[in-house]
Motif scaffolding. Structure first.
Motif, mmCIF file in Angstrom:
data_model
loop_
_atom_site.group_PDB
_atom_site.id
_atom_site.type_symbol
_atom_site.label_atom_id
_atom_site.label_comp_id
_atom_site.label_asym_id
_atom_site.label_seq_id
_atom_site.Cartn_x
_atom_site.Cartn_y
_atom_site.Cartn_z
ATOM 1 N N TRP A 172 -65.548 83.012 0.879
ATOM 2 C CA TRP A 172 -65.513 83.334 2.302
ATOM 3 C C TRP A 172 -66.438 84.498 2.658
ATOM 4 O O TRP A 172 -66.770 84.691 3.835
ATOM 5 N N ASP A 173 -66.856 85.271 1.671
ATOM 6 C CA ASP A 173 -67.789 86.366 1.936
ATOM 7 C C ASP A 173 -69.244 85.922 1.825
ATOM 8 O O ASP A 173 -70.157 86.736 1.985
ATOM 9 N N TYR A 175 -64.949 82.174 9.183
ATOM 10 C CA TYR A 175 -63.815 82.937 8.650
ATOM 11 C C TYR A 175 -62.840 83.374 9.745
ATOM 12 O O TYR A 175 -61.616 83.241 9.574
ATOM 13 N N PRO A 176 -63.314 83.868 10.899
ATOM 14 C CA PRO A 176 -62.374 84.159 11.991
ATOM 15 C C PRO A 176 -61.573 82.930 12.434
ATOM 16 O O PRO A 176 -60.384 83.044 12.749
ATOM 17 N N LYS A 177 -62.211 81.764 12.433
ATOM 18 C CA LYS A 177 -61.484 80.533 12.764
ATOM 19 C C LYS A 177 -60.400 80.263 11.730
ATOM 20 O O LYS A 177 -59.272 79.877 12.063
ATOM 21 N N TYR A 178 -60.750 80.459 10.473
ATOM 22 C CA TYR A 178 -59.786 80.258 9.396
ATOM 23 C C TYR A 178 -58.576 81.169 9.578
ATOM 24 O O TYR A 178 -57.420 80.726 9.485
ATOM 25 N N LYS A 179 -58.827 82.450 9.846
ATOM 26 C CA LYS A 179 -57.724 83.398 10.008
ATOM 27 C C LYS A 179 -56.847 83.033 11.200
ATOM 28 O O LYS A 179 -55.617 83.149 11.131
ATOM 29 N N LYS A 180 -57.467 82.568 12.270
ATOM 30 C CA LYS A 180 -56.698 82.201 13.458
ATOM 31 C C LYS A 180 -55.831 80.976 13.189
ATOM 32 O O LYS A 180 -54.657 80.923 13.585
ATOM 33 N N LEU A 227 -54.755 79.996 10.298
ATOM 34 C CA LEU A 227 -53.736 80.386 9.335
ATOM 35 C C LEU A 227 -52.597 81.136 10.024
ATOM 36 O O LEU A 227 -51.416 80.897 9.742
ATOM 37 N N ALA A 228 -52.954 82.009 10.954
ATOM 38 C CA ALA A 228 -51.942 82.797 11.663
ATOM 39 C C ALA A 228 -51.068 81.927 12.557
ATOM 40 O O ALA A 228 -49.930 82.301 12.871
ATOM 41 N N SER A 253 -66.930 75.926 3.754
ATOM 42 C CA SER A 253 -65.980 76.612 4.644
ATOM 43 C C SER A 253 -65.573 75.699 5.798
ATOM 44 O O SER A 253 -64.407 75.692 6.218
#
Length: 347
Positions: free
Chosen positions: A33-34, A42-47, A49-50, A107
């Protein structure tokens, strides 16, 4: 144009981890992811996931009490909309998987898998609601509506035919077209149905079901945004596909889709419900057709319709969709109920 899409390799030891293109590129398929091609992934992934949720979080006890008290028209509309949603979310799971096969970037493949998992949860939620409210035979009948309702069949064929073209002939052009159909499905075709559930919640009816619909609505918004990003990235890498023909296709597709959604709203909602003005619902559909078409980067198909005519619905669409009960405006008291009893012990 007929650029065929290449499937992503399971592993390519000679390719970099960071993909060289969104499609038809090179990638080892190792996800770091880095070190990904697109900074927004990555921001989409975090959103996503949340936003994880499960139907088991929703206690249906109050809805079980209320459903028999709804009018026959309310019950019929409730079940027909559930029947519509169950079909559309079923095919979304498969479609997301097919798109993932052709995304070089690992990703984005991961995001498609998460999206597909969310569609499975959505579909499960319809079974969960129905198993709480109606008999097994009625539940099976609802899941057959897509075969027996002519208006539903017409809408569904509109989407599935577009998806089938991509599945059977995976070209860049067909992928772009299929994404347009996806945005129509997730960003327009659900919306009169959502409005009906929010109308019930507005009147303190079937609040648990409407809470679940709102979680689905929230997910679909993220899905639309994700596919819009993919669509735009493909056109950035393949600018030769940004043609007048594509513009005409997008605008005409949204025009046709909006009229189908309006026909469905007239059929399933009609003028039966106090507090829902059908003209406002039709304007709401045209408003969202304009929003989605513009979001993809094209002209709005309907002149005017720049503001949401259903002012009251903003309380349900634009709330903080965390773990609070936005319908009752208090801390959510729902508990995770037993899968077997599904709240029946609280009747």
């Amino acid at each position: 144009m007929s650029d065929q899409l290449l499937t992503r390799s399971i592993m390519d030891a000679k390719a970099p981890n960071r993909s060289t293109g969104i499609i038809n590129g090179k990638s080892s398929n190792v996800l770091n992811w880095d070190d990904v091609r697109f900074s927004w992934a990555y921001p989409k992934y975090k959103k996503m996931l949340a936003n994880f949720w499960s139907p088991f979080e929703i206690n249906m006890a109050q809805d079980i009490k209320q459903f028999p008290e709804l009018s026959s028209k309310e019950q019929d509309t409730f079940l027909k909309i559930i029947g519509l949603l169950s079909l559309l979310d079923s095919i979304q799971t498969d479609y997301a998987g097919k798109v993932a096969d052709y995304l070089t970037d690992s990703s984005l493949n991961a995001l498609m898998i998460m999206l597909a998992q969310q569609e499975v949860v959505h579909n499960h939620s319809y079974s969960y609601v129905l198993s709480s409210l109606v008999s097994r035979s009625k539940q099976e009948e609802v899941f057959e509506y897509w075969r027996t309702e002519p208006i539903l069949r017409k809408r569904n064929d509109f989407i599935t035919d577009g998806y089938r073209d991509f599945a059977e002939n995976p070209t860049v052009e067909n992928l772009l077209h299929s994404i347009v159909y996806d945005v129509i499905l997730e960003g327009l075709f659900f919306y009169s149905g959502f409005a009906f559930f929010y109308h019930l919640a507005r009147n303190q009816k079937m609040v648990a079901s409407s809470t679940m619909i709102n979680y689905i609505n929230r997910d679909e918004q993220i899905h639309v945004d994700l596919f819009v990003k993919i669509f735009q990235e493909i056109l950035t890498e393949y600018p030769e596909y940004q043609t007048d023909e594509l513009s005409k296709f997008v605008e005409s597709s949204f025009t046709q889709a909006a009229m189908m959604e309006i026909d469905w709203a007239r059929h399933v909602i009609g003028n039966e419900f106090v507090g829902i003005d059908l003209e406002d619902v039709e304007a709401y559909i045209k408003f969202y057709a304009n929003v989605r078409c513009h979001q993809l980067g094209f002209n709005r198909p309907f002149e005017g319709y720049r503001t949401n005519p259903l002012k009251w619905i903003k309380a349900y669409e634009e709330v903080d969709l965390g773990k609070s009960d936005f319908f009752e405006q208090k801390s959510r008291q729902y508990t995770k109920v037993n899968v077997v009893d599904n709240g029946f012990d609280e009747l």
